[in-house]
Design a protein around this motif. Structure first.
Motif, short mmCIF file in Angstrom:
data_model
loop_
_atom_site.label_atom_id
_atom_site.label_comp_id
_atom_site.label_asym_id
_atom_site.label_seq_id
_atom_site.Cartn_x
_atom_site.Cartn_y
_atom_site.Cartn_z
N THR A 49 43.64 48.32 75.88
CA THR A 49 43.27 47.66 74.62
C THR A 49 44.50 47.28 73.78
N ASP B 30 39.41 45.08 70.16
CA ASP B 30 38.18 45.83 69.92
C ASP B 30 37.02 44.93 70.34
N GLY B 31 36.68 44.96 71.62
CA GLY B 31 35.65 44.08 72.14
C GLY B 31 36.10 42.63 71.99
N GLU C 198 41.26 51.30 62.24
CA GLU C 198 40.83 51.24 63.63
C GLU C 198 41.37 49.97 64.26
N GLU D 293 40.40 50.12 69.66
CA GLU D 293 39.47 51.21 69.97
C GLU D 293 40.07 52.59 69.74
N LEU D 294 41.04 52.64 68.84
CA LEU D 294 41.71 53.88 68.47
C LEU D 294 41.80 53.95 66.95
#
Length: 306
Positions: free
Chosen positions: A10, A28-29, A129, A132-133
């Motif tokens: 990511t 993130d997506g 964020e 994804e962290l």
């Protein structure tokens, strides 16, 4: 990036040359965040690189580690192009809102950036964020007194901006200009970073690295050298910023260099506070330094980027 410095899928690091800070892209997506935007004259290249790595994802957010031109220069262009929101360290928000080019070290160091609008301020201790962290924003004064670094304790990753490089840290502008305790602030920042669990560092310049303890040792050694001899710090600041300008303009007339050094506040103050050289002597020293280092070469009456 070395094989050992592996990052989650990511996170992508666009390693740039020294005129532009690295762009750290976190997914993130279908959305993405980029940390730092590079220098204004490289803006179109930054857009092209981001389009490629985004591959159709939305660039939703741009986050700055600090206020210097090689990190914020393309903010406005990215905001126009991608419609992203911009988040800056809280300490730099007033200077951005007023577009105070002295406070942003633009006129001070003869550098450029296009005015932009900041949507949010990030304070030390805040979390965000990205990729994804969850990252912790940590105060990192020294190179920039309002700078932040971002740390993810779970994956032990540090986005360090210019607070820690593989071989040092950024120029201590406040110390050189007499505007604050840059040396003390840098020491406290390095000590705070040293207490973090870190396996991989993503610096503002240079490749991501895993040699965290060694990088800290080098940074502390560099800081001690500056404490012991302020002329080294001043010479480093002048040499690095003129090199930056030369990378941008590609050439400079040698016969106007002394006048340029005397007119730019950073060079004038660094010389007055630490070196005490006549403008011509400072220019002669600088030409010799840059040519010996292979950064530039003399071509007739011009100093040309190598």
């Amino acid at each position: 990036m070395s094989a050992a410095a592996r990052l989650p899928d990511t996170i992508r690091v666009l390693e740039r040359g020294w005129l532009s800070a690295n762009n750290v892209v976190l997914f993130d997506g279908g959305r993405a965040t980029v940390v730092d935007s590079g220098y204004v004259s490289h803006g179109e290249q930054t857009v092209a690189l981001l389009r490629e790595v985004l591959a159709g994802r939305e660039l939703a957010d741009l986050v700055n580690t600090h206020s210097h031109s090689d990190h914020i220069g393309a903010n406005a262009l990215l905001q126009r192009t991608f419609g992203c929101a911009i988040t800056v360290p809280a300490g730099m928000l007033p200077a951005v809102a007023a577009w105070d080019e002295d406070a942003l070290l633009l006129t001070t160091a003869a550098q450029s950036a296009e005015r932009f609008h900041a949507d949010r301020a990030l304070h030390p201790g805040d979390t965000l964020e990205m990729g994804e962290l969850v990252w912790q924003a940590i105060a990192a004064p020294g190179h920039d007194m309002d700078a932040l670094v971002f740390h993810n304790p779970d994956r032990r990753i540090l986005i360090s901006g210019d607070a820690l490089w593989r071989d040092g840290f950024g120029i201590l502008f406040a110390e050189v200009l007499g505007l604050g305790d840059g040396i003390g602030a840098t020491r406290r920042t390095l000590e705070a970073i040293a207490r973090l669990p870190v396996d991989v560092v993503i610096p503002g310049h240079g490749a991501p690295f895993v040699e965290f303890d060694d990088a800290l040792a080098r940074a502390f050694a560099r800081l001690r050298a500056f404490e012991e001899d302020g002329t080294r710090m001043a010479r480093n600041a002048i040499r690095a910023c003129v090199t930056f300008s030369l990378l941008d303009t590609r050439s400079m007339p040698i016969d106007t260099l002394a006048a340029h050094l005397a007119s730019v506040p950073l060079y004038r103050e660094a010389n007055a506070r630490f070196l005490g050289l006549a403008p011509d002597a400072l220019a002669d020293w600088l030409v010799g330094e840059l040519t010996r280092a292979g950064v530039a070469r003399r071509e007739g009456d011009f100093l040309v980027a190598a």
